[in-house]
Each structure stands twice: as structure tokens, then as C-alpha cells.
Design an enzyme around this catalytic site. Sequence first.
Site, PDB file in Angstrom:
ATOM      1  N   ASN A  35       0.727  -1.028   0.449  1.00  0.00           N
ATOM      2  CA  ASN A  35      -0.401  -0.218  -0.361  1.00  0.00           C
ATOM      3  C   ASN A  35       1.082   0.812  -0.155  1.00  0.00           C
ATOM      4  OD1 ASN A  35      -1.728   2.562   0.446  1.00  0.00           O
ATOM      5  ND2 ASN A  35      -2.673   1.493   2.598  1.00  0.00           N
ATOM      6  N   LYS A  40      -0.217   4.549  -0.440  1.00  0.00           N
ATOM      7  CA  LYS A  40      -0.862   5.427   0.071  1.00  0.00           C
ATOM      8  C   LYS A  40       0.008   7.181  -0.757  1.00  0.00           C
ATOM      9  CE  LYS A  40       0.259   3.424   5.104  1.00  0.00           C
ATOM     10  NZ  LYS A  40       0.894   3.364   6.548  1.00  0.00           N
ATOM     11  N   HIS A  90      -9.153   0.740   5.208  1.00  0.00           N
ATOM     12  CA  HIS A  90      -8.497   1.376   6.499  1.00  0.00           C
ATOM     13  C   HIS A  90      -8.402   2.021   7.118  1.00  0.00           C
ATOM     14  CE1 HIS A  90      -3.929   2.424   6.705  1.00  0.00           C
ATOM     15  NE2 HIS A  90      -3.754   1.284   5.691  1.00  0.00           N
ATOM     16  N   GLU A 115      -6.739   4.572   8.419  1.00  0.00           N
ATOM     17  CA  GLU A 115      -6.732   6.282   7.859  1.00  0.00           C
ATOM     18  C   GLU A 115      -7.670   6.514   7.909  1.00  0.00           C
ATOM     19  OE1 GLU A 115      -3.403   5.407   5.591  1.00  0.00           O
ATOM     20  OE2 GLU A 115      -1.381   4.654   7.490  1.00  0.00           O
ATOM     21  N   GLU A 144      -5.722  -4.997  10.663  1.00  0.00           N
ATOM     22  CA  GLU A 144      -3.958  -4.547  10.776  1.00  0.00           C
ATOM     23  C   GLU A 144      -4.466  -3.753  13.011  1.00  0.00           C
ATOM     24  OE1 GLU A 144      -2.540  -2.985   7.470  1.00  0.00           O
ATOM     25  OE2 GLU A 144      -4.291  -1.522   7.712  1.00  0.00           O
ATOM     26  N   GLY A 171       1.779   1.408  11.174  1.00  0.00           N
ATOM     27  CA  GLY A 171       3.301   3.147  10.717  1.00  0.00           C
ATOM     28  C   GLY A 171       4.390   3.345  11.904  1.00  0.00           C
ATOM     29  N   SER A 189       3.569  -2.186  10.132  1.00  0.00           N
ATOM     30  CA  SER A 189       4.371  -2.680  10.733  1.00  0.00           C
ATOM     31  C   SER A 189       5.666  -3.626  10.147  1.00  0.00           C
ATOM     32  CB  SER A 189       5.494  -2.298  11.625  1.00  0.00           C
ATOM     33  OG  SER A 189       5.015  -0.657  11.778  1.00  0.00           O
TER      34      SER A 189
END
Length: 253
Positions: free
Chosen positions: A10, A12, A97, A99, A169, A175, A215
Amino acid sequence: MSRRPLLVGNWKMHTTVVEACQLAAAIRQGCADLPEERDIMLAPPATVLSEVSHIVHGSGIILAGQNVCWGPQGAFTGEISAVMIQGAGGNAALVGHSERRQIFHEDDAMVNRRLRGGLDQGLLMILCVGETLEEREGGQTLSVLEEQLRAGLSGVSIAQCDRLAIAYEPVWAIGTGLTASGEQAQEVHSFLRDQVTLLYEKNVADQMRILYGGSVKPDNIDQLMAQPDIDGALVGGAALDAASFIRIMQFKA
Ligand code: PEP
């Protein structure tokens, strides 16, 4: 039950056209000598999907949108549709996701609408779920995931499940450099598979690929992929470095 591993990069909101083409070309080269059959998917920004599709054409690499809207076209400023992804050379999309959920306030109902739209229009879909640190520390991990899965999959038919994968996730691991241990992730993956059995049937759960994300790096991919219910990885930061992503694609379980 053996499930074909799926490794997803991904990207991003990273890469200009030039950077994306260089990264895609390097990853394509790295696919040439993968140790065994496995699926590789890249989710670049929509602005470079078409260029990347020319670079990876014929390699077997699957291209995905990072999100997808439910309708084929219309007055949805800032969105892209399944038809647009397909027209740019992709055939898959992520939804839900963290985010999107956290920064852009997409709730389960919207994630579900996107998922059903993508499936109805023929895409291979990845539904992302995951708990926050606060939820984990409050002992709510499994109930949060159960609800994200139930609401996210609402109205998805059993026949559509063969074009669906789930990505677990944990938000606290995305991250941050913190990764769930193989055992921590396995516990959740096994729970999610049981939930899929309850929502559909065992056969569907046995075939459903459940990816881990958070991660993932060259130095932890092998221990994650050694877990029986981890069928692949959704990779953010490490997917932007060709050598790292190639090592992840070459995982040894
Ligand atoms: C992600 O983008 O889904 C992700 C897991 O990011 P990272 O690998 O950087 O934690």
C-alpha cells in the site's frame, strides 16, 4: 487447507509518476524469481495507476485502488469508481483502511457500501479491520473486530466471498514500528476466521485469506507468515522500498 499467500504493498499518498514507475519496475524484477507461487498486489495512488499498470503488465502483479466508491460514476468529488480502477488497469481495491476510518471518519456503514459496490462491479476486495490501542487496552479487541466484520460484510453474498480477503491491521501497529507478535496476530486471525464461519460457513472461512498489516518488515515477515491463519501481509512503509518489499515477497515460512 492451503491458501495462496497474498502480499500487498500500500503506497498510500506517496510517489510521483516517475517514482512510481521506478518502484514498480524494481518490484516487477523482484517477482521474477519468487520461490513459489504467491499473489502480489500493489495499491499505488490513483494518479499513477495507469502508468504502473503498463510497467507491471504481464507480470501477474495485481493492481488495486486504495479505496473505491460505490457507484460507477457521478457527482462524487474526490472519489474513484471500480470502473475507473478497471479502466486504469487495476482489478482490486482496499476498503476500511484505518487511515480512512480515523482521519476521514469513514464508518462501518460507509465501508460496507464501498465493499459491496466494489464486489458488485467485479473487483477483488480487501476489507481492513483493526482495533485502536485504547480498545486493546480496554479489553475490547475482539468485540470491536466482531462488529467491524459483521457490519462490514453485511449484504455480501457467499458467492462474492471468493473475491474477498480480510486484512487485520491493529491501528496501534500501523506506521509505528510496533508489530503484533506472531502469536498475538494468530490469536486474532483465528478469531476472525471463526467469525467468518459464523457469518457464512466453514468452507468459506477455510478459503478466506486473512492478511496481517502493521509495521511488517523484512525482519518480521517470516515469523508472521509461519502462523497457520496468517495468509499474507498488507505492507505500508516497507512497500516503498523495493529491496524491503522484495524480501517480504520472498518470505520463508
Ligand atoms: C498499512 O498501510 O496498511 C500499514 C500497515 O502500514 P505500515 O506497514 O507502515 O505499518
